[in-house]
Design an enzyme around this catalytic site. Structure first.
Site, PDB file in Angstrom:
ATOM      1  N   SER A  34       1.044  -1.340  -0.269  1.00 27.76           N
ATOM      2  CA  SER A  34       0.152  -0.408  -0.126  1.00 27.76           C
ATOM      3  C   SER A  34       0.322   1.522   0.173  1.00 27.76           C
ATOM      4  O   SER A  34       0.705   2.356  -0.258  1.00 27.76           O
ATOM      5  CB  SER A  34      -0.982   0.327   0.737  1.00 27.76           C
ATOM      6  OG  SER A  34      -1.062   0.120   2.241  1.00 27.76           O
ATOM      7  N   HIS A  35       2.230   1.466   0.053  1.00 28.24           N
ATOM      8  CA  HIS A  35       3.531   2.535   0.573  1.00 28.24           C
ATOM      9  C   HIS A  35       4.117   2.168  -0.512  1.00 28.24           C
ATOM     10  O   HIS A  35       5.395   3.073  -0.539  1.00 28.24           O
ATOM     11  CB  HIS A  35       3.402   2.721   1.801  1.00 28.24           C
ATOM     12  CG  HIS A  35       2.352   3.473   2.421  1.00 28.24           C
ATOM     13  ND1 HIS A  35       1.583   2.377   3.301  1.00 28.24           N
ATOM     14  CD2 HIS A  35       1.355   4.578   2.379  1.00 28.24           C
ATOM     15  CE1 HIS A  35       0.220   3.174   3.961  1.00 28.24           C
ATOM     16  NE2 HIS A  35       0.863   4.067   2.631  1.00 28.24           N
ATOM     17  N   ASP A  84      -5.211   0.607   2.203  1.00 32.61           N
ATOM     18  CA  ASP A  84      -5.528  -0.902   2.226  1.00 32.61           C
ATOM     19  C   ASP A  84      -6.797  -0.833   1.717  1.00 32.61           C
ATOM     20  O   ASP A  84      -7.557  -1.462   1.178  1.00 32.61           O
ATOM     21  CB  ASP A  84      -5.255  -1.389   3.543  1.00 32.61           C
ATOM     22  CG  ASP A  84      -4.119  -2.007   3.741  1.00 32.61           C
ATOM     23  OD1 ASP A  84      -3.142  -2.183   2.747  1.00 32.61           O
ATOM     24  OD2 ASP A  84      -3.792  -1.765   5.048  1.00 32.61           O
TER      25      ASP A  84
HETATM   26  P1  NDP Z   1      -1.153  -3.205   9.398  1.00 34.84           P
HETATM   27  O1  NDP Z   1      -2.548  -3.717  10.700  1.00 34.84           O
HETATM   28  O2  NDP Z   1      -1.097  -4.453   8.727  1.00 34.84           O
HETATM   29  O3  NDP Z   1       0.385  -3.817  10.504  1.00 34.84           O
HETATM   30  C1  NDP Z   1       0.394  -2.902  11.291  1.00 34.84           C
HETATM   31  C2  NDP Z   1       1.414  -3.306  12.169  1.00 34.84           C
HETATM   32  O4  NDP Z   1       1.420  -4.681  13.337  1.00 34.84           O
HETATM   33  C3  NDP Z   1       2.828  -4.185  10.993  1.00 34.84           C
HETATM   34  O5  NDP Z   1       4.023  -3.896  12.213  1.00 34.84           O
HETATM   35  C4  NDP Z   1       2.643  -5.330  10.945  1.00 34.84           C
HETATM   36  O6  NDP Z   1       3.648  -5.738  11.312  1.00 34.84           O
HETATM   37  C5  NDP Z   1       1.608  -5.685  12.932  1.00 34.84           C
HETATM   38  N1  NDP Z   1       0.493  -7.367  12.615  1.00 34.84           N
HETATM   39  C6  NDP Z   1       0.628  -7.671  11.879  1.00 34.84           C
HETATM   40  N2  NDP Z   1      -0.222  -8.430  12.080  1.00 34.84           N
HETATM   41  C7  NDP Z   1       0.292  -9.684  12.497  1.00 34.84           C
HETATM   42  C8  NDP Z   1      -0.039 -10.475  13.951  1.00 34.84           C
HETATM   43  N3  NDP Z   1      -0.752 -11.817  13.280  1.00 34.84           N
HETATM   44  N4  NDP Z   1       0.835 -10.854  14.590  1.00 34.84           N
HETATM   45  C9  NDP Z   1       1.714  -9.448  15.189  1.00 34.84           C
HETATM   46  N5  NDP Z   1       1.889  -8.188  14.728  1.00 34.84           N
HETATM   47  C10 NDP Z   1       1.021  -8.153  12.957  1.00 34.84           C
HETATM   48  O7  NDP Z   1      -0.626  -2.097   9.187  1.00 34.84           O
HETATM   49  P2  NDP Z   1      -1.790  -0.738   8.911  1.00 34.84           P
HETATM   50  O8  NDP Z   1      -2.394  -1.254   7.473  1.00 34.84           O
HETATM   51  O9  NDP Z   1      -2.278  -0.027  10.471  1.00 34.84           O
HETATM   52  O10 NDP Z   1      -0.625   0.220   8.521  1.00 34.84           O
HETATM   53  C11 NDP Z   1      -0.100  -0.218   6.959  1.00 34.84           C
HETATM   54  C12 NDP Z   1       0.757   0.960   6.407  1.00 34.84           C
HETATM   55  O11 NDP Z   1       0.669   2.651   6.440  1.00 34.84           O
HETATM   56  C13 NDP Z   1       1.773   1.562   7.842  1.00 34.84           C
HETATM   57  O12 NDP Z   1       3.435   1.145   7.196  1.00 34.84           O
HETATM   58  C14 NDP Z   1       2.241   3.340   7.971  1.00 34.84           C
HETATM   59  O13 NDP Z   1       3.221   3.578   8.189  1.00 34.84           O
HETATM   60  C15 NDP Z   1       1.561   3.970   6.639  1.00 34.84           C
HETATM   61  N6  NDP Z   1       0.073   4.487   7.160  1.00 34.84           N
HETATM   62  C16 NDP Z   1       1.268   5.696   6.298  1.00 34.84           C
HETATM   63  C17 NDP Z   1       0.868   7.111   6.672  1.00 34.84           C
HETATM   64  C18 NDP Z   1       1.277   8.544   5.817  1.00 34.84           C
HETATM   65  O14 NDP Z   1       0.350   9.042   6.783  1.00 34.84           O
HETATM   66  N7  NDP Z   1       2.400   8.089   5.711  1.00 34.84           N
HETATM   67  C19 NDP Z   1      -0.862   7.051   6.775  1.00 34.84           C
HETATM   68  C20 NDP Z   1      -1.497   6.145   7.096  1.00 34.84           C
HETATM   69  C21 NDP Z   1      -1.210   4.762   7.570  1.00 34.84           C
HETATM   70  P3  NDP Z   1       4.494  -6.657  10.107  1.00 34.84           P
HETATM   71  O15 NDP Z   1       4.402  -5.344   9.147  1.00 34.84           O
HETATM   72  O16 NDP Z   1       5.780  -7.859   9.588  1.00 34.84           O
HETATM   73  O17 NDP Z   1       2.811  -7.258   9.198  1.00 34.84           O
END
Ligand code: NDP
Length: 331
Positions: A46-47, A187
């Site tokens: 997504s990024h 997402d």
């Molecule tokens: P996710 O919900 O996919 O994941 C959030 C975190 O939880 C990650 O570190 C992930 O690790 C971890 N995780 C996921 N599943 C599990 C699990 N089953 N057990 C343990 N840990 C888990 O991310 P989001 O959708 O919330 O965010 C996605 C991205 O969007 C982020 O990188 C964020 O920085 C970016 N974003 C950027 C914005 C901006 O303005 N620049 C605005 C909003 C979001 P892993 O990575 O290993 O899966």
């Protein structure tokens, strides 16, 4: 969905060529392309390339400068102040993170404010960089409103990501990087593009009612994760990334933004802490024992592990074909 296989080198080259053709200078194009290829490498799709058309649109509209040069000040030993000069965040971060790390190694704890900047990426690269320097890293930023505070039906918070990294000597750091909304907006956009339903609790439609339809949520609002608790954390991110950096809250960013499809101007706060200077000798073994015990429980997977596993695969990545064609059309 039809996909096109691209090597990591092809992804980087496609991103850089496109950015150079649309107003970026060499340094900014290289920094953004590096951010994009690392996102695709780790499976943060997504990024990755998905954001490239938005980067281009904001240079074409004149909102973001593709040749910005950040201005870095470190007048107080523990505070690094970075004027992003109306450029994208990656080049500012590339220049300023070593200054922050150096300050934290000297003072034990240091904070950096990045302002006049446009952040359109994941936050894990910045905290992971700090952890690779044996520092604890914490970062947050805001966006334009798309999330309703708990109890409300209108957007006020951005999706306001919060990222944290803890160093592990001789190993990858433990990293979480999460939007404080139930799902990141990227997402939801991908689900709309690919025709998937959203999980319960992701958002409300324009009628204020819960829905699993991504197109309805894009017309309505996202919800914070975890009800009022996530709402409180999102409020904290607004205060840290906006009030404390001297940049705009999400609702202020919306008033200023030209809605060209790229990011709005905003701040980012990054904190770096030296565990060596704070906790003294033994911090590494002590925290390692805790993390190993946590990881030993059935069903637990450590945050960041998915990305770090994906990173081991140096082969091609499957990229949405219509996205590849859109990007090729930009240069
Ligand atoms: P996710 O919900 O996919 O994941 C959030 C975190 O939880 C990650 O570190 C992930 O690790 C971890 N995780 C996921 N599943 C599990 C699990 N089953 N057990 C343990 N840990 C888990 O991310 P989001 O959708 O919330 O965010 C996605 C991205 O969007 C982020 O990188 C964020 O920085 C970016 N974003 C950027 C914005 C901006 O303005 N620049 C605005 C909003 C979001 P892993 O990575 O290993 O899966």
């Amino acid at each position: 969905m039809t996909t096109t296989p691209l090597t990591l080198q092809e992804i980087e080259s496609l991103a850089k060529t496109t950015l150079l053709a649309n107003g970026c200078d060499e340094e900014n194009a290289a920094a953004i392309a590096d951010t994009i290829v690392r996102a695709e490498r780790d499976g943060s799709t997504s990024h990755g390339l998905f954001r490239l058309p938005g980067y281009v649109k904001s240079m074409q509209s004149g909102k973001v400068k593709g040749d910005a040069r950040p201005v870095i000040e470190n007048k107080l030993p523990a505070i690094v102040s970075v004027d992003g000069a109306h450029g994208y965040a990656p080049y500012s971060l590339q220049c300023a993170l070593p200054v922050l790390a150096d300050a934290a190694h000297k003072t034990g704890i240091a904070a950096m404010r990045l302002y006049n900047s446009y952040h359109f990426a994941a936050l894990w690269p910045e905290v992971e960089y700090l952890a690779e320097q044996n520092l604890v890293g914490l970062a947050c930023t805001c966006f334009k409103p798309s999330v309703a505070p708990a109890g409300a039906t209108q957007a006020f918070f951005g999706t306001n990501p919060l990222a944290f990294a803890w160093p592990r000597v001789g190993d990858t750091p433990v990293v979480f990087d999460m939007a404080t909304s139930r799902l990141a907006k990227g997402d939801v956009m991908l689900a709309a593009r690919d025709g998937h339903d959203l999980p319960d609790g992701t958002g409300l439609g324009p009628d204020g009612q819960p829905t699993n339809d991504p197109n309805e949520v894009l017309k309505g609002v996202l919800l914070p994760f975890g009800g009022y608790k996530g709402s409180a954390i999102s409020m904290m991110v607004e205060l840290l990334a906006s009030a404390l950096t001297g940049d705009q809250f999400s609702y202020e960013a919306e008033l200023q933004d030209n809605n060209d499809g790229g990011p709005a101007r905003g701040g980012e706060l990054i904190i770096a802490i030296s565990p060596e200077l704070m906790a003294g000798d033994g911090w590494a073994d002590h925290s390692r024992a805790f993390l190993d015990k946590m990881a030993s429980f059935d069903g637990v997977r450590m945050p960041g592990a998915r990305r770090h596993n994906n990173r081991q695969d140096t082969g091609t990545r499957q990229i949405n074909t219509s996205l590849v064609e859109t990007i090729r059309g930009l240069s």
